[in-house]
Design an enzyme around this catalytic site. Structure first.
Site, short mmCIF file in Angstrom:
data_model
loop_
_atom_site.label_atom_id
_atom_site.label_comp_id
_atom_site.label_asym_id
_atom_site.label_seq_id
_atom_site.Cartn_x
_atom_site.Cartn_y
_atom_site.Cartn_z
N ASN A 154 8.06 -5.66 -1.30
CA ASN A 154 8.04 -4.57 -0.32
C ASN A 154 6.60 -4.52 0.19
OD1 ASN A 154 7.97 -2.29 1.21
ND2 ASN A 154 9.00 -0.98 -0.29
N ARG A 193 5.22 10.86 -2.52
CA ARG A 193 5.00 10.52 -1.11
C ARG A 193 6.28 10.68 -0.28
NH1 ARG A 193 4.72 4.40 1.19
NH2 ARG A 193 4.08 4.95 3.28
N GLU A 237 12.94 -9.47 0.90
CA GLU A 237 12.15 -8.35 1.43
C GLU A 237 12.93 -7.05 1.22
OE1 GLU A 237 11.44 -8.83 5.64
OE2 GLU A 237 10.69 -6.77 5.88
N ASP A 247 1.75 -15.76 5.81
CA ASP A 247 1.30 -17.14 5.66
C ASP A 247 1.13 -17.53 4.20
OD1 ASP A 247 1.32 -17.50 8.38
OD2 ASP A 247 -0.85 -17.44 8.64
N HIS A 258 12.87 -2.70 1.56
CA HIS A 258 12.28 -1.44 2.01
C HIS A 258 13.14 -0.30 1.51
CE1 HIS A 258 9.56 -3.59 4.63
NE2 HIS A 258 10.59 -4.34 4.98
N LEU A 259 12.49 0.73 1.03
CA LEU A 259 13.22 1.92 0.56
C LEU A 259 13.92 2.61 1.73
CD1 LEU A 259 10.16 2.73 -1.50
CD2 LEU A 259 12.39 2.83 -2.61
N SER A 260 13.18 2.78 2.81
CA SER A 260 13.75 3.45 3.98
C SER A 260 14.34 2.39 4.92
CB SER A 260 12.66 4.25 4.70
OG SER A 260 11.65 3.38 5.21
N ARG A 271 7.87 0.35 13.26
CA ARG A 271 8.38 -0.11 11.96
C ARG A 271 9.48 -1.16 12.10
NH1 ARG A 271 5.92 3.34 8.23
NH2 ARG A 271 5.55 5.37 9.15
N HIS A 280 4.35 -4.65 8.90
CA HIS A 280 4.26 -4.57 10.36
C HIS A 280 2.96 -5.13 10.91
CE1 HIS A 280 7.46 -1.89 9.19
NE2 HIS A 280 6.60 -1.06 8.62
N TYR A 318 11.27 8.14 1.04
CA TYR A 318 11.08 7.15 -0.02
C TYR A 318 11.68 7.54 -1.38
CZ TYR A 318 7.88 5.50 3.55
OH TYR A 318 7.35 5.07 4.75
N PRO A 377 0.78 -1.23 0.00
CA PRO A 377 0.00 0.00 0.00
C PRO A 377 0.82 1.28 0.00
CG PRO A 377 -0.10 -1.10 2.13
CD PRO A 377 0.53 -2.06 1.18
N ASN A 378 0.31 2.23 -0.74
CA ASN A 378 0.85 3.60 -0.85
C ASN A 378 2.12 3.70 -1.69
OD1 ASN A 378 -1.21 4.76 0.90
ND2 ASN A 378 -0.16 3.68 2.55
N ALA A 414 3.31 -0.94 4.59
CA ALA A 414 2.79 -0.96 5.97
C ALA A 414 2.34 -2.36 6.40
CB ALA A 414 1.65 0.03 6.11
N ARG A 470 13.67 4.28 12.23
CA ARG A 470 12.48 5.14 12.26
C ARG A 470 11.64 4.85 13.53
NH1 ARG A 470 9.60 4.83 6.62
NH2 ARG A 470 8.51 6.60 7.54
C1 DQA Z 1 8.37 0.88 3.61
C2 DQA Z 1 8.48 1.09 5.11
C3 DQA Z 1 7.15 0.89 5.81
O1 DQA Z 1 7.28 1.10 7.20
C4 DQA Z 1 6.12 1.87 5.27
O2 DQA Z 1 4.87 1.63 5.86
C5 DQA Z 1 6.05 1.87 3.80
C6 DQA Z 1 7.25 1.71 2.99
C7 DQA Z 1 9.67 1.24 2.86
O3 DQA Z 1 9.78 0.88 1.70
O4 DQA Z 1 10.53 1.91 3.43
O5 DQA Z 1 4.98 2.10 3.22
O6 DQA Z 1 8.11 -0.50 3.38
#
Ligand code: DQA
Length: 148
Positions: free
Chosen positions: A74, A18, A98, A87, A100-102, A111, A80, A23, A10-11, A77, A107
């Site tokens: 990725n 964003r 896995e 599953d 993650h950009l950040s 997270r 978490h 990110y 998501p997002n 959210a 943080r």
């Molecule tokens: C994220 C980190 C997550 O905590 C956050 O909710 C995201 C992006 C990242 O790519 O850094 O939406 O997965």
């Protein structure tokens, strides 16, 4: 030739606009295109899927059973929160990385918990969009030696 899948949660469709401090400035379409090109140059096929819906991500993982050799995910959210996506990945038994950009460890406290890291082949966090490319390069190298 292997079939690879990149899943974004998501997002992440908002990448580029964003919170660029967390990110980056690169849009998801540009990230996806780079990965598709990289895979193609190595003789592999790569598909990309983004959804804001947990259900759609789970369905996509189910459809990947015996179709996809490796996943880069990725979960955003859902990292978490989602035991259900965890599953699904365990259920289809497809190896995944896995991303993650950040840096999720630098943080907020909430997270730092990931439902994916302990069952992932590896985790890349904090290297921005390049993290996806590094994950893909790792997979391409593995496939060269036919290791899963
Ligand atoms: C994220 C980190 C997550 O905590 C956050 O909710 C995201 C992006 C990242 O790519 O850094 O939406 O997965």
């Amino acid at each position: 030739m292997a079939n690879l899948l990149v899943l974004n949660g998501p997002n992440l469709n908002l990448l580029g606009i964003r919170e660029p401090g967390h990110y980056g400035q690169t849009a998801l379409l540009a990230i996806d295109q780079k990965l598709i090109d990289m895979a193609e140059q190595s003789g592999h096929q790569l598909a990309c899927f983004q959804s804001n819906s947990e259900q759609e991500i789970i369905e996509k993982i189910h459809q990947s059973f015996e179709q996809i050799d490796y996943i880069i995910i990725n979960p955003a959210a859902f990292t978490h929160t989602s035991i259900a996506i965890r599953d699904a990945l365990s259920g289809v038994n497809i190896p995944f990385v896995e991303v993650h950009l950040s840096n999720i460890h630098a943080r907020e406290e909430f997270r730092k918990q990931s439902y994916f890291s302990d069952i992932a082949q590896g985790v890349i966090s904090g290297l921005g969009a390049e993290g996806y490319e590094l994950a893909l390069q790792y997979i391409i190298n593995k496939l060269k030696f036919k290791l899963k």
